[in-house]
Design an enzyme around this catalytic site. Sequence first.
Site, PDB file in Angstrom:
ATOM      1  N   THR A 133       0.866  -1.101  -0.052  1.00 48.97           N
ATOM      2  CA  THR A 133      -0.037   0.159  -0.068  1.00 48.97           C
ATOM      3  C   THR A 133       0.850   1.184   0.017  1.00 48.97           C
ATOM      4  O   THR A 133       2.014   1.106   0.671  1.00 48.97           O
ATOM      5  CB  THR A 133      -0.791  -0.049   1.147  1.00 48.97           C
ATOM      6  OG1 THR A 133      -1.486   1.150   1.335  1.00 48.97           O
ATOM      7  CG2 THR A 133      -0.188  -0.210   2.555  1.00 48.97           C
ATOM      8  N   ASP A 134       0.456   2.423  -0.453  1.00 45.04           N
ATOM      9  CA  ASP A 134       1.154   3.644  -0.587  1.00 45.04           C
ATOM     10  C   ASP A 134       1.189   4.085   1.071  1.00 45.04           C
ATOM     11  O   ASP A 134       1.891   5.139   1.214  1.00 45.04           O
ATOM     12  CB  ASP A 134       0.468   4.618  -1.262  1.00 45.04           C
ATOM     13  CG  ASP A 134      -1.177   5.260  -1.057  1.00 45.04           C
ATOM     14  OD1 ASP A 134      -1.782   4.601   0.121  1.00 45.04           O
ATOM     15  OD2 ASP A 134      -1.549   6.033  -1.480  1.00 45.04           O
ATOM     16  N   GLU A 135       0.451   3.578   1.869  1.00 49.96           N
ATOM     17  CA  GLU A 135       0.419   4.061   3.382  1.00 49.96           C
ATOM     18  C   GLU A 135       2.007   3.652   3.987  1.00 49.96           C
ATOM     19  O   GLU A 135       2.254   4.216   4.980  1.00 49.96           O
ATOM     20  CB  GLU A 135      -0.752   3.424   4.148  1.00 49.96           C
ATOM     21  CG  GLU A 135      -1.940   3.853   3.715  1.00 49.96           C
ATOM     22  CD  GLU A 135      -3.134   3.819   4.902  1.00 49.96           C
ATOM     23  OE1 GLU A 135      -2.653   3.820   5.972  1.00 49.96           O
ATOM     24  OE2 GLU A 135      -4.377   4.005   4.507  1.00 49.96           O
ATOM     25  N   TYR A 160      -1.793  -0.421  10.914  1.00 51.76           N
ATOM     26  CA  TYR A 160      -2.121  -1.032   9.746  1.00 51.76           C
ATOM     27  C   TYR A 160      -1.002  -0.982   8.843  1.00 51.76           C
ATOM     28  O   TYR A 160      -0.387  -1.657   8.399  1.00 51.76           O
ATOM     29  CB  TYR A 160      -3.201  -0.393   9.125  1.00 51.76           C
ATOM     30  CG  TYR A 160      -3.468  -0.727   7.844  1.00 51.76           C
ATOM     31  CD1 TYR A 160      -3.616  -1.940   7.300  1.00 51.76           C
ATOM     32  CD2 TYR A 160      -3.422   0.381   6.890  1.00 51.76           C
ATOM     33  CE1 TYR A 160      -3.629  -2.400   5.886  1.00 51.76           C
ATOM     34  CE2 TYR A 160      -3.069  -0.131   5.403  1.00 51.76           C
ATOM     35  CZ  TYR A 160      -3.499  -1.330   4.955  1.00 51.76           C
ATOM     36  OH  TYR A 160      -3.597  -1.567   3.557  1.00 51.76           O
ATOM     37  N   LYS A 164       1.463  -3.590   7.210  1.00 51.42           N
ATOM     38  CA  LYS A 164       2.054  -3.909   5.841  1.00 51.42           C
ATOM     39  C   LYS A 164       3.286  -3.646   5.512  1.00 51.42           C
ATOM     40  O   LYS A 164       3.792  -4.499   4.557  1.00 51.42           O
ATOM     41  CB  LYS A 164       1.060  -2.759   5.070  1.00 51.42           C
ATOM     42  CG  LYS A 164      -0.466  -3.175   5.206  1.00 51.42           C
ATOM     43  CD  LYS A 164      -0.919  -4.614   4.469  1.00 51.42           C
ATOM     44  CE  LYS A 164      -0.687  -4.354   3.024  1.00 51.42           C
ATOM     45  NZ  LYS A 164      -1.166  -5.957   2.226  1.00 51.42           N
TER      46      LYS A 164
HETATM   47  P1  NAD Z   1     -10.522  -6.210   2.284  1.00 53.74           P
HETATM   48  O1  NAD Z   1     -10.525  -6.091   3.572  1.00 53.74           O
HETATM   49  O2  NAD Z   1     -11.826  -6.013   1.606  1.00 53.74           O
HETATM   50  O3  NAD Z   1     -10.455  -7.894   2.079  1.00 53.74           O
HETATM   51  C1  NAD Z   1      -9.336  -8.740   2.821  1.00 53.74           C
HETATM   52  C2  NAD Z   1      -9.596 -10.118   2.515  1.00 53.74           C
HETATM   53  O4  NAD Z   1      -8.662 -11.043   3.033  1.00 53.74           O
HETATM   54  C3  NAD Z   1     -11.104 -10.535   3.159  1.00 53.74           C
HETATM   55  O5  NAD Z   1     -11.794 -11.408   1.974  1.00 53.74           O
HETATM   56  C4  NAD Z   1     -10.724 -11.673   4.190  1.00 53.74           C
HETATM   57  O6  NAD Z   1     -11.603 -12.573   4.391  1.00 53.74           O
HETATM   58  C5  NAD Z   1      -9.231 -11.999   3.669  1.00 53.74           C
HETATM   59  N1  NAD Z   1      -8.422 -12.429   4.910  1.00 53.74           N
HETATM   60  C6  NAD Z   1      -8.378 -11.578   5.878  1.00 53.74           C
HETATM   61  N2  NAD Z   1      -7.181 -12.228   6.941  1.00 53.74           N
HETATM   62  C7  NAD Z   1      -7.136 -13.610   6.086  1.00 53.74           C
HETATM   63  C8  NAD Z   1      -6.204 -14.643   6.642  1.00 53.74           C
HETATM   64  N3  NAD Z   1      -5.779 -14.773   7.640  1.00 53.74           N
HETATM   65  N4  NAD Z   1      -6.332 -15.787   5.855  1.00 53.74           N
HETATM   66  C9  NAD Z   1      -6.906 -15.614   4.433  1.00 53.74           C
HETATM   67  N5  NAD Z   1      -7.826 -14.633   4.052  1.00 53.74           N
HETATM   68  C10 NAD Z   1      -7.743 -13.567   5.121  1.00 53.74           C
HETATM   69  O7  NAD Z   1      -9.111  -5.784   1.672  1.00 53.74           O
HETATM   70  P2  NAD Z   1      -9.032  -4.909   0.441  1.00 53.74           P
HETATM   71  O8  NAD Z   1      -9.450  -3.500   0.500  1.00 53.74           O
HETATM   72  O9  NAD Z   1      -9.540  -5.634  -0.803  1.00 53.74           O
HETATM   73  O10 NAD Z   1      -7.450  -5.007   0.203  1.00 53.74           O
HETATM   74  C11 NAD Z   1      -6.815  -5.924  -0.442  1.00 53.74           C
HETATM   75  C12 NAD Z   1      -5.405  -5.807  -0.396  1.00 53.74           C
HETATM   76  O11 NAD Z   1      -5.147  -4.399  -0.705  1.00 53.74           O
HETATM   77  C13 NAD Z   1      -4.916  -5.780   1.297  1.00 53.74           C
HETATM   78  O12 NAD Z   1      -3.674  -6.333   1.235  1.00 53.74           O
HETATM   79  C14 NAD Z   1      -4.578  -4.097   1.366  1.00 53.74           C
HETATM   80  O13 NAD Z   1      -3.752  -4.125   2.471  1.00 53.74           O
HETATM   81  C15 NAD Z   1      -4.220  -3.871   0.031  1.00 53.74           C
HETATM   82  N6  NAD Z   1      -4.762  -2.495  -0.183  1.00 53.74           N
HETATM   83  C16 NAD Z   1      -6.012  -2.050  -0.022  1.00 53.74           C
HETATM   84  C17 NAD Z   1      -6.380  -0.378  -0.589  1.00 53.74           C
HETATM   85  C18 NAD Z   1      -7.761  -0.149  -0.503  1.00 53.74           C
HETATM   86  O14 NAD Z   1      -8.049   0.972  -0.595  1.00 53.74           O
HETATM   87  N7  NAD Z   1      -8.667  -0.814  -0.107  1.00 53.74           N
HETATM   88  C19 NAD Z   1      -5.289   0.238  -1.128  1.00 53.74           C
HETATM   89  C20 NAD Z   1      -4.036   0.014  -0.909  1.00 53.74           C
HETATM   90  C21 NAD Z   1      -3.735  -1.395  -0.628  1.00 53.74           C
HETATM   91  O1  DAU Z   2      -3.995   4.488   0.832  1.00 51.84           O
HETATM   92  C1  DAU Z   2      -4.204   3.224   0.684  1.00 51.84           C
HETATM   93  C2  DAU Z   2      -5.041   2.707   2.023  1.00 51.84           C
HETATM   94  O2  DAU Z   2      -6.417   3.244   1.639  1.00 51.84           O
HETATM   95  C3  DAU Z   2      -5.249   1.178   1.991  1.00 51.84           C
HETATM   96  O3  DAU Z   2      -3.838   0.690   2.285  1.00 51.84           O
HETATM   97  C4  DAU Z   2      -6.226   0.681   3.064  1.00 51.84           C
HETATM   98  O4  DAU Z   2      -6.456  -0.631   3.191  1.00 51.84           O
HETATM   99  C5  DAU Z   2      -7.654   1.554   2.787  1.00 51.84           C
HETATM  100  O5  DAU Z   2      -8.592   1.300   3.817  1.00 51.84           O
HETATM  101  C6  DAU Z   2      -7.237   3.013   2.681  1.00 51.84           C
HETATM  102  O6  DAU Z   2      -6.965   3.686   3.826  1.00 51.84           O
HETATM  103  P1  DAU Z   2      -7.795   4.923   4.357  1.00 51.84           P
HETATM  104  O7  DAU Z   2      -7.427   4.937   5.768  1.00 51.84           O
HETATM  105  O8  DAU Z   2      -7.100   6.082   3.661  1.00 51.84           O
HETATM  106  O9  DAU Z   2      -9.229   4.648   4.107  1.00 51.84           O
HETATM  107  P2  DAU Z   2     -10.510   4.978   4.611  1.00 51.84           P
HETATM  108  O10 DAU Z   2     -11.636   4.779   3.462  1.00 51.84           O
HETATM  109  O11 DAU Z   2     -10.681   4.447   5.828  1.00 51.84           O
HETATM  110  O12 DAU Z   2     -10.349   6.706   5.032  1.00 51.84           O
HETATM  111  C7  DAU Z   2     -10.252   7.440   3.804  1.00 51.84           C
HETATM  112  C8  DAU Z   2     -10.065   9.132   4.499  1.00 51.84           C
HETATM  113  O13 DAU Z   2     -11.408   9.336   4.970  1.00 51.84           O
HETATM  114  C9  DAU Z   2      -9.260   9.175   5.531  1.00 51.84           C
HETATM  115  O14 DAU Z   2      -8.583  10.381   5.424  1.00 51.84           O
HETATM  116  C10 DAU Z   2      -9.974   8.865   6.698  1.00 51.84           C
HETATM  117  C11 DAU Z   2     -11.463   9.593   6.326  1.00 51.84           C
HETATM  118  N1  DAU Z   2     -12.667   8.987   6.995  1.00 51.84           N
HETATM  119  C12 DAU Z   2     -12.793   7.630   6.853  1.00 51.84           C
HETATM  120  C13 DAU Z   2     -14.028   7.220   7.534  1.00 51.84           C
HETATM  121  C14 DAU Z   2     -14.159   5.668   7.504  1.00 51.84           C
HETATM  122  C15 DAU Z   2     -13.507   9.917   7.501  1.00 51.84           C
HETATM  123  O15 DAU Z   2     -13.529  11.125   7.442  1.00 51.84           O
HETATM  124  N2  DAU Z   2     -14.829   9.375   7.953  1.00 51.84           N
HETATM  125  C16 DAU Z   2     -14.956   7.960   7.791  1.00 51.84           C
HETATM  126  O16 DAU Z   2     -16.128   7.599   8.567  1.00 51.84           O
END
Ligand code: NAD
Ligand code: DAU
Length: 354
Positions: A133-135, A160, A164
């Site tokens: 992730t970019d985080e 988190y 990662k």
């Molecule tokens: P998500 O939370 O929607 O899905 C995670 C999945 O992993 C779920 O289906 C869960 O059941 C499974 N899982 C969790 N723990 C497990 C374990 N121990 N064994 C097997 N399966 C398990 O996540 P997402 O948003 O789809 O993100 C997918 C990946 O992309 C993650 O690695 C996340 O860090 C990365 N990522 C997400 C975002 C975003 O914006 N959502 C951005 C950057 C990176």
């Molecule tokens: O940048 C990549 C990341 O983006 C991924 O690695 C993570 O898995 C994904 O969850 C996401 O993280 P963020 O923390 O940026 O996403 P989130 O949707 O939780 O929040 C986006 C922004 O909105 C953040 O600045 C927090 C804010 N927020 C979030 C929620 C849930 C609010 O203001 N109100 C809310 O209720």
Amino acid sequence: MRILVTGGCGFIGSNFIRHVLGGHPGDEVVNLDALTYAGNLENLADVEADYPGRYRFVRGDICDADLARRLIDDSQAVVHFAAESHVDRSIEDASTFVRTNVLGTQVLLGAAHRSWTSGGGQDQERRFVHVSTDEVYGPLALDDPRGFAEDWPLNPQSPYSASKAGGDHLARAYHHTHGLPVVVTRCSNNYGLYQFPEKLVPLMIINALNGRELPVYGDGLYVRDWLYVLDHCRATDLVLRGGRPGEVYNVGGGSEQANLTVVQEIIRLVAECTGRPAEQMRGLIKHVKDRPGHDRRYAINAGKIMSELGYRPQMDFARGMAQTVEWYLDNRAWCERVTSGAYRGYYQRMYQGR
Ligand code: NAD
Ligand code: DAU
């Protein structure tokens, strides 16, 4: 190619599986997922019937070394999405994040290393794509003109992102030490269909549709680079097929927006689709207590994946957000199911009296 996808019942994983099965008729997918609160079999309900013989679901934990070895023995590639993915939950309790994101990643890397060296040297035709992730880069100042490049030092600030970063370091260490053909992607905030409503975009859409408060953390001026999930799937696929082992590829949507702008756009779209007055929904915006340690801004420089692999985001923010709002409107039953049960307890813990 048979691809082991981990976390395929989550948001990005389920979109990726559909993308691969639809776009590569010669490929098969095995989906290993533990079905945590974020995993939902419904996200892939149609897939087995649509692609007979090419998709298999295995319920299991990535920390189970024997299972991981058996599945990897039978696969040419691993695309590792499985993770605990929500920052707010990691602030509540980081233990599952360390277990899954660090230990689980190491278990998969170890299994791939043993499996892919069993015939002698490391088989370089295989690929292990680690989705980071970019985080992991930490926060960027609002006025910093640069976006994160792949050689930026890692500076994770939340439990988190620290977990990662642990997985990300391990993935690259297995390449450096053992020659495992690992490629790492670091992408920005995804949005789109099937996202669980703990994250900003689906939470705001569902709350706006239900006439509930729209909780904006702090001043709402935090900036994220919004990436449509299907653009991310195309990028991951390009990395899987053309990425160079040992390399990192950043993936962005080229669309930086402040949280308040995202919320305003969602309100505008929900008003347009439902005929409800936007002004009324704007009144639901509530600035609530900020997230502790909240990173101000992330921004991606995606130049490397663009020049090396020809990636271009195809979806602009306005169109992507419109399609996302439409999907949630068309899938009200899915929304109701995922927001019943345990979600209610989560919502109360996180937002009541905030
Ligand atoms: P998500 O939370 O929607 O899905 C995670 C999945 O992993 C779920 O289906 C869960 O059941 C499974 N899982 C969790 N723990 C497990 C374990 N121990 N064994 C097997 N399966 C398990 O996540 P997402 O948003 O789809 O993100 C997918 C990946 O992309 C993650 O690695 C996340 O860090 C990365 N990522 C997400 C975002 C975003 O914006 N959502 C951005 C950057 C990176
Ligand atoms: O940048 C990549 C990341 O983006 C991924 O690695 C993570 O898995 C994904 O969850 C996401 O993280 P963020 O923390 O940026 O996403 P989130 O949707 O939780 O929040 C986006 C922004 O909105 C953040 O600045 C927090 C804010 N927020 C979030 C929620 C849930 C609010 O203001 N109100 C809310 O209720």
